[in-house]
Motif scaffolding. Sequence first.
Motif, PDB file in Angstrom:
ATOM      1  N   ILE A 184     -19.466  29.434  19.083  1.00  0.00           N
ATOM      2  CA  ILE A 184     -20.127  30.837  19.043  1.00  0.00           C
ATOM      3  C   ILE A 184     -18.656  31.693  19.371  1.00  0.00           C
ATOM      4  CG2 ILE A 184     -22.203  32.481  19.948  1.00  0.00           C
ATOM      5  CD1 ILE A 184     -22.972  30.870  18.198  1.00  0.00           C
ATOM      6  N   SER A 185     -18.436  31.436  20.523  1.00  0.00           N
ATOM      7  CA  SER A 185     -17.839  32.278  21.036  1.00  0.00           C
ATOM      8  C   SER A 185     -16.070  32.457  20.013  1.00  0.00           C
ATOM      9  CB  SER A 185     -16.757  31.761  22.300  1.00  0.00           C
ATOM     10  OG  SER A 185     -16.091  30.465  22.106  1.00  0.00           O
ATOM     11  N   VAL A 186     -16.210  31.352  18.934  1.00  0.00           N
ATOM     12  CA  VAL A 186     -14.447  31.473  18.215  1.00  0.00           C
ATOM     13  C   VAL A 186     -15.059  32.537  17.334  1.00  0.00           C
ATOM     14  CG1 VAL A 186     -15.907  29.318  16.565  1.00  0.00           C
ATOM     15  CG2 VAL A 186     -13.260  29.954  16.609  1.00  0.00           C
ATOM     16  N   ALA A 187     -16.305  32.936  17.117  1.00  0.00           N
ATOM     17  CA  ALA A 187     -16.807  34.010  16.454  1.00  0.00           C
ATOM     18  C   ALA A 187     -15.945  35.027  16.525  1.00  0.00           C
ATOM     19  CB  ALA A 187     -17.815  34.123  15.931  1.00  0.00           C
ATOM     20  N   PHE A 188     -14.905  35.332  17.595  1.00  0.00           N
ATOM     21  CA  PHE A 188     -14.613  36.690  18.378  1.00  0.00           C
ATOM     22  C   PHE A 188     -13.071  36.225  17.592  1.00  0.00           C
ATOM     23  CE2 PHE A 188     -10.719  33.354  19.043  1.00  0.00           C
ATOM     24  CZ  PHE A 188      -9.898  34.503  19.462  1.00  0.00           C
ATOM     25  N   ILE A 189     -12.804  35.789  16.315  1.00  0.00           N
ATOM     26  CA  ILE A 189     -12.014  36.540  15.473  1.00  0.00           C
ATOM     27  C   ILE A 189     -12.490  37.293  14.324  1.00  0.00           C
ATOM     28  CG2 ILE A 189     -10.325  34.799  13.570  1.00  0.00           C
ATOM     29  CD1 ILE A 189     -10.328  32.101  15.330  1.00  0.00           C
ATOM     30  N   PRO A 190     -13.739  36.452  13.968  1.00  0.00           N
ATOM     31  CA  PRO A 190     -14.023  37.385  12.867  1.00  0.00           C
ATOM     32  C   PRO A 190     -14.014  39.221  13.843  1.00  0.00           C
ATOM     33  CG  PRO A 190     -15.116  36.687  13.074  1.00  0.00           C
ATOM     34  CD  PRO A 190     -14.467  36.030  13.639  1.00  0.00           C
ATOM     35  N   THR A 249     -26.623  37.418  30.572  1.00  0.00           N
ATOM     36  CA  THR A 249     -27.718  36.287  29.450  1.00  0.00           C
ATOM     37  C   THR A 249     -27.574  34.700  29.903  1.00  0.00           C
ATOM     38  OG1 THR A 249     -26.665  35.713  26.787  1.00  0.00           O
ATOM     39  CG2 THR A 249     -28.010  38.300  27.066  1.00  0.00           C
ATOM     40  N   ASP A 250     -28.684  33.574  29.939  1.00  0.00           N
ATOM     41  CA  ASP A 250     -28.356  31.877  29.528  1.00  0.00           C
ATOM     42  C   ASP A 250     -27.637  31.797  28.147  1.00  0.00           C
ATOM     43  OD1 ASP A 250     -29.962  32.617  32.288  1.00  0.00           O
ATOM     44  OD2 ASP A 250     -31.372  32.861  31.316  1.00  0.00           O
ATOM     45  N   TYR A 251     -27.669  32.162  27.381  1.00  0.00           N
ATOM     46  CA  TYR A 251     -26.814  32.411  25.832  1.00  0.00           C
ATOM     47  C   TYR A 251     -25.538  31.829  26.618  1.00  0.00           C
ATOM     48  CZ  TYR A 251     -26.524  31.263  21.084  1.00  0.00           C
ATOM     49  OH  TYR A 251     -25.877  30.791  19.455  1.00  0.00           O
ATOM     50  N   VAL A 252     -24.693  30.894  27.110  1.00  0.00           N
ATOM     51  CA  VAL A 252     -23.850  31.204  27.338  1.00  0.00           C
ATOM     52  C   VAL A 252     -22.721  31.202  25.811  1.00  0.00           C
ATOM     53  CG1 VAL A 252     -21.748  29.101  28.201  1.00  0.00           C
ATOM     54  CG2 VAL A 252     -24.152  29.261  28.799  1.00  0.00           C
ATOM     55  N   GLY A 253     -22.966  30.236  24.498  1.00  0.00           N
ATOM     56  CA  GLY A 253     -22.028  30.729  23.840  1.00  0.00           C
ATOM     57  C   GLY A 253     -21.975  32.410  22.912  1.00  0.00           C
ATOM     58  N   ILE A 254     -22.563  33.025  23.194  1.00  0.00           N
ATOM     59  CA  ILE A 254     -22.643  34.250  23.114  1.00  0.00           C
ATOM     60  C   ILE A 254     -22.409  35.070  24.130  1.00  0.00           C
ATOM     61  CG2 ILE A 254     -24.896  35.346  23.634  1.00  0.00           C
ATOM     62  CD1 ILE A 254     -23.647  36.306  20.731  1.00  0.00           C
ATOM     63  N   SER A 255     -22.757  34.927  25.060  1.00  0.00           N
ATOM     64  CA  SER A 255     -21.886  35.352  26.770  1.00  0.00           C
ATOM     65  C   SER A 255     -20.195  35.398  26.774  1.00  0.00           C
ATOM     66  CB  SER A 255     -21.770  34.543  27.817  1.00  0.00           C
ATOM     67  OG  SER A 255     -21.773  34.969  29.379  1.00  0.00           O
ATOM     68  N   GLU A 256     -19.841  33.827  26.471  1.00  0.00           N
ATOM     69  CA  GLU A 256     -18.420  33.314  26.278  1.00  0.00           C
ATOM     70  C   GLU A 256     -17.998  34.733  24.683  1.00  0.00           C
ATOM     71  OE1 GLU A 256     -18.010  29.238  26.736  1.00  0.00           O
ATOM     72  OE2 GLU A 256     -18.070  29.715  28.363  1.00  0.00           O
ATOM     73  N   LEU A 257     -18.344  34.768  24.103  1.00  0.00           N
ATOM     74  CA  LEU A 257     -17.627  35.824  23.018  1.00  0.00           C
ATOM     75  C   LEU A 257     -18.146  36.995  23.419  1.00  0.00           C
ATOM     76  CD1 LEU A 257     -17.574  36.073  20.213  1.00  0.00           C
ATOM     77  CD2 LEU A 257     -20.083  36.090  19.420  1.00  0.00           C
ATOM     78  N   GLY A 258     -18.828  37.633  24.378  1.00  0.00           N
ATOM     79  CA  GLY A 258     -18.234  38.651  24.708  1.00  0.00           C
ATOM     80  C   GLY A 258     -17.605  38.971  25.771  1.00  0.00           C
ATOM     81  N   ILE A 259     -17.034  37.790  26.151  1.00  0.00           N
ATOM     82  CA  ILE A 259     -15.785  38.593  27.202  1.00  0.00           C
ATOM     83  C   ILE A 259     -14.786  38.337  25.852  1.00  0.00           C
ATOM     84  CG2 ILE A 259     -14.598  37.020  28.756  1.00  0.00           C
ATOM     85  CD1 ILE A 259     -17.366  35.477  30.060  1.00  0.00           C
ATOM     86  N   ILE A 260     -14.389  37.242  25.121  1.00  0.00           N
ATOM     87  CA  ILE A 260     -13.281  37.477  24.634  1.00  0.00           C
ATOM     88  C   ILE A 260     -12.995  38.987  23.570  1.00  0.00           C
ATOM     89  CG2 ILE A 260     -12.402  35.792  23.132  1.00  0.00           C
ATOM     90  CD1 ILE A 260     -13.351  33.257  23.699  1.00  0.00           C
TER      91      ILE A 260
END
Length: 841
Positions: free
Chosen positions: A304-310, A369-380
Amino acid sequence: MLVTAGAGWFAATHFAMTTDTQALISPKVAWRVNEAEVNRAFPQQALTILIIVDGRTPELAELGAARLAARLATDKQHFSAVKRPDGGPWLAQHGVLFGSVAEVRSTTQSLIGAQPLLGPLAADPSLRGIAGAFGTILTGVENGSAKLADIDRPMVALDGALTQVLAGKPAYFSWQALFADKGGQAPPTRRLLLAKPILDFGSLKPAEKAVEAIHAATHDLAIDQAHGVRVQVTGDAPLNDEEFSSLEENIGIVGIIMALAMLVTLWFATKSAKIVAAIVGTIVAGLVIATAVGLAAVGTLNLISVAFIPLFVGLGVDFGIQIAVRFNDERAKGSPTRQALEDAAAALGAPLALAAGAVFLGFGAFLPTDYVGISELGIIAGLGMVIALVLSVTLLPALIVLLGPGKPSREVGFTQAAPVDHWLARHRRSVLWAFALSMLGSIALLPLVDFDFNPLHLRNPDGPAMRSLADLMRDPLRTPNTIYVLADNADAARAIAARTGKLPEVAQAVSIDSYIPDRQDEKLALVQDAAVLLDLTLNPFDVAAAPSDAENVAALAATRDQLARVAAAQGGPAADHARALAATLGRLAAAAPQARARATEVLVPPLTVMLDQARAVLQASEVSRDTLPPEIVEDWIAKDGKARVQIFPKGDSNDNRVLTRFTAAVSKVAPTATGLPVATQEAAKTVAWAFVQAGIIALVLVSLLLWIVLRDVREVAFTLAPVVLSGFLTLGSCVLIGQSINFANIIAFPLLFGVGVAFHIYFVMAWRGGATDLLQSSLARAVLFSALATGSAFGALWLSYHPGTASMGKILMISLAWTLVCALIFEPALLGPPRAKAQSK
């Protein structure tokens, strides 16, 4: 350049990405805790390869599975363990006891009834012995102790197989099916192997080498469709590998289309190749720096966090287009390059900073949130917005100055939009009512939004592993959609299995005690009676040596003659079948030796399998927990004594509604239940709540930021209302076109929020400054081409062969279309005439 080079070095040397989908959700969530406990107790059940062996006959399936299991068990380079969950020596011996008393009686009686055939076959398991076995029974027919009808089925089956052999066509023969026709249990033509691969996590396809080893083994052993066996591979490990294969399958074409679409849109927005180069250079540098910062912040990227690219590219393009278009506007008015940049900065500094701040807070709302994937996406992504803003007001202007683009040849704004501006001013109320009704309609459709969080639906249905899984799931007792419950001990597991097994939503519940047959005394008595009668029949003291071809010819000719004599003395269908078989045996006796060798290949190996299984059945003995083999016990009783229960759903296990009812029913009885159905639905709840929670937090934080800057509640509402409206319209559109929301395409909504907030801040700030005729301004041009650049580029994801990625591209296109409509139509109508300058402070 120095910062970008340093960031590139850091990103290249520290890049790490996990493909573990389980890492996307916090391990502290209750259902993840239960899942981890089961995985710790039974680690051999996770990340396995399931091998499906289908045979044209039961013997081919059994022989293929046994040979393949033996080969893979010796391959310690690729496999740590190989098991046969539905086969092997113990089940071959005791499997008969799991049938009902009536089924056991039918099986034993079938064997006893076949004794006249079994004796000669066991004493001489060859083509000569098969011919001799029929000769023995025919002798009984001639002297009146047997009936020709008793061997009618065997004659028809043998004639059919040998006719195929003589015609040079594929031929298959099943002794087990032949005896089952007499009332025994139907033998299975599908066998399963469960392999624990040694995974290479340094590769994007960790199980690739293990799967290749399986295919190599089947090739070497000639276990293939040409020999009547089909081998399929599925399971967690190959499915994960296959998902990455589908992602990369046409990623090159998708990437080229994305790049071309963005470059073309940037050129139309700026009409300057030099400015396009400056924007692209800024985005590339920002992406490199953002990647390095993201890796430093979270350590490892996830799916999920790799979606920071788009996200970064989409919003970075927006910042670049805003500055470039405003710069061109100032240049068109006669300002030199440096002055035009300063004027653009003065006009856009506050809107860009406010937009970046709002997007930063929006993404940061996912942190708790407990959704770590989107949480890390939010950080990046949040940090990426800061980087994008800094580079847009430093690197981009520097590149523009160095490249020195020419002056625009015409006015930058959309003068053609003047009628639309005037129409919106005259029909402002009608437009607002139309959007209000659209919003009400979208809200009414919200209950119909389909949240499909079944991970199997995100995979390419045409992939080999996925096709194999779909085939397997047609069998309700072999579906992967099962629930596991971890009990304190075997007795507790038996109690849970008994309670859940009675639920109407449950097909069956299995525990260690499920391997202990009921009514063993009655069944064993039947088996032992048969063993007394058949022991010497199946285990003769002397077994004949392999015959020569001449001996085979002699035996075939003798049985041909005997069949002809018996058929001549009788009438009816059996006599007709005897004459047909006699003719076939005669042709086989007269054929080349290769034909008899082929007949031996078709008839003798399945005969050997059948005889071995008949011997094993007659050795069945009493089963208890203490006598169960270790390979079965370790799959159901952990080293600490805890026991596993596996519960199967009733109905179509690929139907989300069936799984929802199944999971709810089992969870009431066993609250700590886990497994794919539980994980799927609980993950859906976790993700949905994460977006609701983040949405509320983002709305509050962004509203607070806007109020601090704008100091006007109405202007805050003017900024956020269109964002909310575009979200509702996107969801409503999904209902109308039948598009489900899933784990992949839900990522479009943070991008919708980020781009939407930015667009509307630009319009509100311009309106606040007294701007009129917004659609004719350079701002409208910048917003239009920013949306087109982002939409056309990431809409190319729609072309991906990966269903999840394709659906994300579709949602991105829909959401950006509505964002653009709300920005260019709804926002100007909502804002109305600009405030009087006297009211501005």
